[in-house]
Scaffold this active site. Structure first.
Site, mmCIF file in Angstrom:
data_model
loop_
_atom_site.group_PDB
_atom_site.id
_atom_site.type_symbol
_atom_site.label_atom_id
_atom_site.label_comp_id
_atom_site.label_asym_id
_atom_site.label_seq_id
_atom_site.Cartn_x
_atom_site.Cartn_y
_atom_site.Cartn_z
ATOM 1 N N GLU A 253 0.881 -1.175 0.000
ATOM 2 C CA GLU A 253 0.000 0.000 0.000
ATOM 3 C C GLU A 253 0.911 1.215 0.000
ATOM 4 O O GLU A 253 1.474 1.566 1.042
ATOM 5 C CB GLU A 253 -0.879 0.002 1.262
ATOM 6 C CG GLU A 253 -1.904 -1.105 1.309
ATOM 7 C CD GLU A 253 -3.024 -0.889 0.303
ATOM 8 O OE1 GLU A 253 -3.228 0.245 -0.165
ATOM 9 O OE2 GLU A 253 -3.692 -1.884 -0.026
ATOM 10 N N CYS A 287 -2.494 9.212 2.338
ATOM 11 C CA CYS A 287 -2.232 8.714 0.984
ATOM 12 C C CYS A 287 -3.395 9.023 0.048
ATOM 13 O O CYS A 287 -3.231 9.018 -1.161
ATOM 14 C CB CYS A 287 -1.940 7.216 1.026
ATOM 15 S SG CYS A 287 -3.252 6.307 1.855
HETATM 16 P P1 NAD Z 1 8.318 4.633 4.714
HETATM 17 O O1 NAD Z 1 8.298 3.865 3.447
HETATM 18 O O2 NAD Z 1 9.478 5.524 4.982
HETATM 19 O O3 NAD Z 1 8.231 3.660 5.986
HETATM 20 C C1 NAD Z 1 7.174 2.747 6.150
HETATM 21 C C2 NAD Z 1 7.640 1.632 7.074
HETATM 22 O O4 NAD Z 1 8.627 0.846 6.402
HETATM 23 C C3 NAD Z 1 8.298 2.103 8.369
HETATM 24 O O5 NAD Z 1 7.885 1.263 9.426
HETATM 25 C C4 NAD Z 1 9.780 1.909 8.076
HETATM 26 O O6 NAD Z 1 10.582 1.732 9.218
HETATM 27 C C5 NAD Z 1 9.744 0.631 7.246
HETATM 28 N N1 NAD Z 1 10.921 0.378 6.407
HETATM 29 C C6 NAD Z 1 11.827 1.270 5.929
HETATM 30 N N2 NAD Z 1 12.754 0.625 5.174
HETATM 31 C C7 NAD Z 1 12.405 -0.687 5.160
HETATM 32 C C8 NAD Z 1 12.956 -1.839 4.539
HETATM 33 N N3 NAD Z 1 14.041 -1.776 3.766
HETATM 34 N N4 NAD Z 1 12.331 -3.027 4.739
HETATM 35 C C9 NAD Z 1 11.208 -3.106 5.494
HETATM 36 N N5 NAD Z 1 10.657 -2.045 6.121
HETATM 37 C C10 NAD Z 1 11.243 -0.838 5.943
HETATM 38 O O7 NAD Z 1 6.948 5.438 4.728
HETATM 39 P P2 NAD Z 1 6.472 6.540 5.761
HETATM 40 O O8 NAD Z 1 7.274 7.776 5.526
HETATM 41 O O9 NAD Z 1 6.427 5.951 7.122
HETATM 42 O O10 NAD Z 1 4.966 6.775 5.262
HETATM 43 C C11 NAD Z 1 4.615 7.695 4.283
HETATM 44 C C12 NAD Z 1 4.278 6.999 2.976
HETATM 45 O O11 NAD Z 1 3.294 5.987 3.199
HETATM 46 C C13 NAD Z 1 3.654 7.944 1.972
HETATM 47 O O12 NAD Z 1 4.237 7.740 0.707
HETATM 48 C C14 NAD Z 1 2.196 7.521 1.937
HETATM 49 O O13 NAD Z 1 1.543 7.797 0.730
HETATM 50 C C15 NAD Z 1 2.301 6.054 2.206
HETATM 51 N N6 NAD Z 1 1.029 5.542 2.712
HETATM 52 C C16 NAD Z 1 0.274 4.728 1.930
HETATM 53 C C17 NAD Z 1 -0.954 4.272 2.374
HETATM 54 C C18 NAD Z 1 -1.813 3.371 1.543
HETATM 55 O O14 NAD Z 1 -2.736 2.778 2.080
HETATM 56 N N7 NAD Z 1 -1.568 3.218 0.249
HETATM 57 C C19 NAD Z 1 -1.406 4.662 3.637
HETATM 58 C C20 NAD Z 1 -0.617 5.503 4.400
HETATM 59 C C21 NAD Z 1 0.605 5.935 3.943
#
Ligand code: NAD
Length: 524
Positions: A253, A287
């Protein structure tokens, strides 16, 4: 108290060590800069042990009838709802979002999703019969088998719902869950885990491991059976690669760039209010946020003026201390992203109609910002903003609006505003996105019965809806002879020329030009 920029750096990478020398994550209040608390960071071994414990707990859990699993998940829902205000209070301080948003978009939606699946799980996970087309002598059905241990990796913008909704879905389906929340908002998810334990539910069945991205990567590498990841596109690609390497199924997502098309017959008042709510709820860090408005030239000016008027009435401030409509931004790096978008847009000819800057002082408050005369040369129209900016672009026709809406690498959500519902549906069917909503914004994530997810770079797979519960299981096809078995099937060894000719005749009779299949399809 740390000043805002120190807090910013800290919150972006806020590890330190406790007295025992363990690495810990610190969490800071974005509205004040105050330190809220800390949690231990999981080592690789901690993550492996958590997954091993979850696997043992899952074996017993999967043996329970689905109704009993659902009943226990509802026990958790009740405990969470009873303690909703504790969760809301902490979440408001940890994310900077308003109390309304913490209650309705987080606790309420979790309770609603849990209730929907608990009520429907028995029906949805019951073996599904398959009507055999030719092999009428055999009976087939799909039997749903829990996958095992599911990893839920969540972001900071909705830490509760994006951790718990998928967790509770996975649990009802018979899995155990290890959740890795964002390093930016660990405390509120830890609180939800404490509520699970206090409700007397098996502690190993739902565990939380904390840390930065490496801990998420460790979790995927620790032998989980499915990953549900919510986060940014760049991280999503890494998660997909790690899952691909291990052939672990994943739901991704990812980011959004929701267009809002305001047709010539749009209701100005409702559309303007929807733009303000859809653009500035949670400071635009959703998002599904309205990230670009394509307004027909016949309504553009009126709509823009009304939006600017409504924005001037928004009350912004620390949501922990009073009634406000817009709180603080959560993540320091996101403030910089917002500033860069505005600078780029203004340099290329956009006109600032409201907001435009960060409020001075401690706390990451960014003014709700409206930009007019935007176009697709500007990053604000083409890249995810994830902050409080609504850019407007005037369009001459519905066709132009659809073409511009589809001119994006993202495709999560889209909105159409029109008084003509048929037109709304016609446009919705041509906009490339996982969901298109007519005359409403944001709400569609909160429909547990409807699938939610993205196309293009916005993701793979769906959460919510009936298939998402079934996807928490392996679909095992069981096929059995209805009658006594023959000694051998005609197409088993040994092969011979006569059988070959019979099969050839049968193939032609069935599928050849003028064959049975063609005749039947002509008849029907
Ligand atoms: P992010 O991708 O930086 O982090 C998300 C999660 O992934 C965190 O828990 C982080 O620690 C973890 N992570 C980071 N590197 C990783 C790796 N290599 N392997 C596994 N896990 C890892 O995102 P964010 O800044 O926390 O959130 C913002 C983003 O999320 C925005 O782009 C937003 O659009 C998206 N988002 C999408 C939805 C949806 O339903 N489509 C909902 C909410 C947010």
């Amino acid at each position: 108290m740390a000043n805002a920029s120190e807090t910013g750096k800290d919150k972006a990478r806020s590890s330190t060590r406790d007295r025992a020398g363990r690495e810990t994550l610190r969490s800071w209040a974005p509205a004040t800069g105050a330190l809220l608390g800390e949690v231990p960071v999981a080592t690789t071994e901690d993550v492996e042990r958590a997954v091993a414990r979850a696997r043992r707990a899952q074996e017993a859990w999967a043996l329970l009838p689905v109704e009993e699993r659902a009943e226990r998940v509802l026990r958790y829902r009740n405990a969470l709802v009873d303690r909703a205000e504790e969760v809301v209070d902490l979440e408001v301080r940890e994310t900077g979002k308003t109390r309304h948003e913490a209650l309705i978009s987080e606790v309420f939606v979790v309770a609603d999703v849990a209730t929907y699946y608990a009520k429907n799980a028995r029906r949805l996970l019951a073996p599904q019969p398959i009507e055999m087309v030719r092999m009428k002598h055999r009976r087939s059905y799909v039997h749903y088998v829990p996958r095992g241990v599911v990893a839920v990796i969540s972001p900071w913008n909705f830490p509760v719902v994006l951790s718990l909704s998928d967790t509770l879905t996975a649990l009802i389906a018979g899995n155990a869950v290890v959740c890795k929340p964002s390093e930016i908002t660990p405390l509120v998810v830890q609180k939800c885990k404490e509520i699970w334990d206090a409700a007397g539910l098996p502690p190993d069945l739902f565990q939380v491991v904390h840390g930065h991205g490496e801990v998420g990567a460790d979790l995927i590498a620790a032998g989980v059976d499915k990953v549900v990841f919510t986060g940014g596109v760049a991280t999503g690609r890494k998660v997909a690669a790690a899952c691909g390497e291990r052939l672990v199924p994943c739901v991704l997502e990812l980011g959004g760039k929701a267009p809002l098309i305001a047709c010539a017959d749009a209701d100005i008042e409702r559309t303007a209010r929807a733009i303000v709510f859809g653009g500035f709820a949670n400071s635009g860090q959703i998002c599904l946020s309205v990230e670009r408005v394509y307004a027909h030239e016949s309504v553009h000016d009126l709509l823009l003026e009304r939006v600017v008027g409504l924005v001037s009435e928004l009350r912004q401030g620390d949501p922990a201390t009073g009634d406000v409509d817009v709180g603080a931004m959560t993540f320091p790096r996101q403030v910089e992203v917002v500033e860069a978008h505005i600078e780029d847009a203004l340099a290329k000819g956009a006109v600032l109609r409201a907001g435009g800057k960060r409020r001075p002082g401690a706390g990451m408050f960014f003014e709700p910002t409206v930009l007019a005369r935007c176009d697709h040369r500007m990053t604000v129209m083409t890249e995810e903003i994830f902050g409080p900016i609504v850019p407007f672009m005037k369009v001459g026709s519905e066709e132009e609006a659809i073409a511009l809406a589809n001119d994006s690498h993202l495709g999560l959500d889209a909105y159409v505003f029109t008084r003509d519902r048929d037109r709304g549906c016609r446009i919705a069917e041509r906009v490339v996105a996982g969901s298109v909503v007519v005359n409403d914004v944001l709400a569609n994530y909160a429909y547990p019965e409807a699938p939610f997810g993205g196309v293009k770079a916005s993701g793979i797979g769906r959460v919510h809806g009936d298939d998402a519960l079934r996807d928490m299981c392996q679909a095992r096809h069981v096929n059995v002879d209805r009658f006594g078995s023959l000694e051998r099937e005609p197409f088993w060894h040994p092969y011979d020329a006569t059988t070959y000719k019979v099969i050839l005749k049968a193939t032609r009779a069935l599928f050849g030009g003028g064959g049975l299949v063609q005749k039947l399809s002509e008849l029907l």
